[in-house]
Design an enzyme around this catalytic site. Structure first.
Site, short mmCIF file in Angstrom:
data_model
loop_
_atom_site.label_atom_id
_atom_site.label_comp_id
_atom_site.label_asym_id
_atom_site.label_seq_id
_atom_site.Cartn_x
_atom_site.Cartn_y
_atom_site.Cartn_z
N TYR A 30 0.85 -1.21 0.00
CA TYR A 30 0.00 0.00 0.00
C TYR A 30 0.88 1.25 0.00
O TYR A 30 1.07 1.89 1.05
CB TYR A 30 -0.91 0.01 1.24
CG TYR A 30 -1.72 -1.25 1.43
CD1 TYR A 30 -2.77 -1.57 0.57
CD2 TYR A 30 -1.46 -2.12 2.48
CE1 TYR A 30 -3.53 -2.72 0.74
CE2 TYR A 30 -2.21 -3.27 2.68
CZ TYR A 30 -3.24 -3.56 1.80
OH TYR A 30 -3.98 -4.71 1.98
N TYR A 82 0.98 -0.02 -7.47
CA TYR A 82 -0.30 -0.35 -6.82
C TYR A 82 -1.44 -0.16 -7.82
O TYR A 82 -1.44 0.80 -8.60
CB TYR A 82 -0.51 0.56 -5.60
CG TYR A 82 -1.89 0.38 -4.97
CD1 TYR A 82 -2.15 -0.71 -4.14
CD2 TYR A 82 -2.92 1.28 -5.23
CE1 TYR A 82 -3.41 -0.88 -3.58
CE2 TYR A 82 -4.19 1.10 -4.68
CZ TYR A 82 -4.42 0.02 -3.86
OH TYR A 82 -5.67 -0.18 -3.32
N ASP A 169 -13.18 -4.54 3.37
CA ASP A 169 -13.50 -4.69 1.94
C ASP A 169 -14.32 -5.92 1.55
O ASP A 169 -15.28 -5.82 0.80
CB ASP A 169 -12.20 -4.74 1.13
CG ASP A 169 -11.31 -3.53 1.35
OD1 ASP A 169 -11.67 -2.64 2.14
OD2 ASP A 169 -10.24 -3.47 0.71
N GLU A 404 -0.29 -7.42 8.73
CA GLU A 404 -1.58 -6.77 8.49
C GLU A 404 -2.70 -7.43 9.30
O GLU A 404 -3.54 -6.75 9.88
CB GLU A 404 -1.87 -6.83 6.99
CG GLU A 404 -2.97 -5.92 6.51
CD GLU A 404 -3.14 -6.02 4.99
OE1 GLU A 404 -2.43 -6.82 4.33
OE2 GLU A 404 -4.02 -5.31 4.46
C1 DGY Z 1 -6.84 -2.67 -1.18
O1 DGY Z 1 -6.19 -2.37 -2.19
O2 DGY Z 1 -7.02 -3.83 -0.82
C2 DGY Z 1 -7.39 -1.59 -0.35
O3 DGY Z 1 -7.97 -2.10 0.83
C3 DGY Z 1 -8.41 -0.76 -1.07
O4 DGY Z 1 -8.71 0.32 -0.27
#
Ligand code: DGY
Length: 434
Positions: A30, A82, A169, A404
């Protein structure tokens, strides 16, 4: 690991992820600034570097849209490997949009709470007050945007239009609503999220189809708030986001009072939220809070960590809080240690048929969720349980690193390594112990 070693290791993670202006949630996975990550990171930073915590907040606010919305991803340093890349969102040049590329979605508003915590313990009182005065109108504008854009009917609860807005998500909470959507003209895309994390720990291919489809629909609507609300095929009053907003409103109210701003509007939001949590989200039979699906006009009956999150808002009565704690959080078949898992708090109840131990938000333990619930338990006086979850959270990061998320069964590391909020909230949890 001693507490001192753990603290040092956590600070190292934040240092390694620091770009100078903002801290990446994880170095490779990220590499931009995320909204609720930034607020949670600032909460940890404030335990050892208040000016750096303020800088994190100012960086997040630099991405605020002219209509008040604060987006979920900010790309101040441009594209990277990304996905989605900045251009995918098509947010540049919108009249109500940002000054530089951002996503078009928002995320849970932890920001006001972070500002209040940074201010609460600051020793440079004048600088701190100046900081609060600078950011207060911007945070207020975001909360106003939430109510105007996402609760135009005035129910007291704001809605999300995409699972990414929830932060959780691929939660089991979204599966049914997504399955009702007819997928057509999904924009072409290429996932990059398996480069550094195992595929089986990430959202499924089917979930991504829905995620991309929704972005495609919304960018065609040019991210115009009224059009989004009236046309979004996914429109849900998310318990966790509303709990975080209520807690943020309480913090904003205190900040506003301190700097002499009128606060009636915020009090009104809180009164309405209290009523709506009771009338719309509370399920008396189950003793849990459920999301409300506005498109299907019914509650989303999924037992996940979000169903417990109103503890963090302070809105439940003491008897509602007791039911959440006694019947669910302390139940070994659901969230407490037992034969199917040793660690608090799995993101989906262990007895749910949709529970998946290693997949992102469908089972693993997340440090931010533990942190929210710990705060809530303290509000309601459950200090012993709050201490137990604090100790377990510290045990997880000590044995598996600042990853994470964690497998509730044995604490095994999952997802990205060197994850900033796992480190930042460790610092906060350690500071509460001493
Ligand atoms: C991801 O890329 O998995 C993020 O959680 C999107 O916000």
């Amino acid at each position: 690991m001693t507490d001192t070693e753990l603290r040092y290791a956590a600070m190292q993670v934040l240092k390694e992820n620091d770009t100078g202006n903002f801290i990446k949630p994880a170095y490779r996975q990220y590499p931009h600034q995320w909204n609720w990550d930034a607020a949670l990171i600032a909460i940890g930073l404030r335990t050892y570097d208040v000016p750096r915590a303020r800088k994190e907040i100012l960086s997040l606010l630099s991405g605020q849209w002219s209509d008040g919305m604060i987006p979920h991803i900010l790309y101040p340093t441009g594209a990277s490997d990304y996905f989605p890349i900045p251009d995918f969102w098509r947010t540049e040049g919108l009249p109500h949009g940002p000054a530089y590329p951002t996503s078009g979605l928002t995320q849970p508003p932890v920001l006001a709470t972070a500002v209040r915590l940074i201010h609460k313990d600051a020793t440079d009182k004048d600088a701190s007050l100046a900081f609060v005065k600078e950011v207060y109108p911007k945070v207020l504008a975001w909360h106003r945007w939430f109510y105007a854009a996402r609760d135009p009917e005035g129910t007291g609860l704001v809605a999300i239009i995409h699972p990414w807005e929830s932060g959780m998500d691929n939660s089991t909470r979204w599966s049914e609503a997504l399955s009702r959507i007819k997928l057509e003209n999904v924009p072409s895309y290429q996932r990059k999220d398996f480069q550094h994390v195992r595929e089986e720990e990430r959202p499924s291919a089917q979930d991504y189809e829905y995620f991309m489809y929704l972005i495609g629909r919304y960018r065609d609507l040019q991210w115009e708030p009224e059009a989004l609300y009236s046309k979004a095929p996914f429109l849900i009053q998310d318990v966790l986001l509303n709990a975080i907003l209520a807690r943020a409103n309480t913090d904003l109210l205190m900040l506003g009072t301190e700097i002499g701003e009128p606060t009636t509007e915020i009090e009104g939001w809180l009164d309405k939220a209290r009523e709506a949590f009771n009338e719309r989200l509370w399920n008396h039979e189950e003793g849990l809070y459920f999301d409300y699906d506005l498109r299907a006009a019914r509650p989303v009956q999924q037992n996940t960590c979000a169903a417990l999150s109103p503890l963090y808002s302070g809105l439940p009565s003491s008897s509602q809080a007791q039911r959440l704690v006694d019947e669910h959080l302390s139940n070994p078949d659901e969230y407490a240690p037992g034969p199917n898992g040793q660690y608090y708090i799995p993101s989906t109840s262990k007895n749910s048929p949709l529970f998946e131990a290693r997949r992102y938000w469908r089972g693993p333990v997340w440090i931010n969720i533990n942190w929210f619930i710990i705060q809530g338990l303290r509000t309601y006086g459950y200090h012993d349980l709050a201490d137990v979850i604090t100790k377990q959270s510290l045990e997880l990061v000590s044995k598996s690193g600042f990853v994470e998320y964690f497998d509730t069964r044995d604490g095994a590391p999952l997802g990205a390594e060197g994850f900033s909020w796992s480190a930042a909230l460790t610092l906060d949890l350690l500071s509460e112990l001493t």
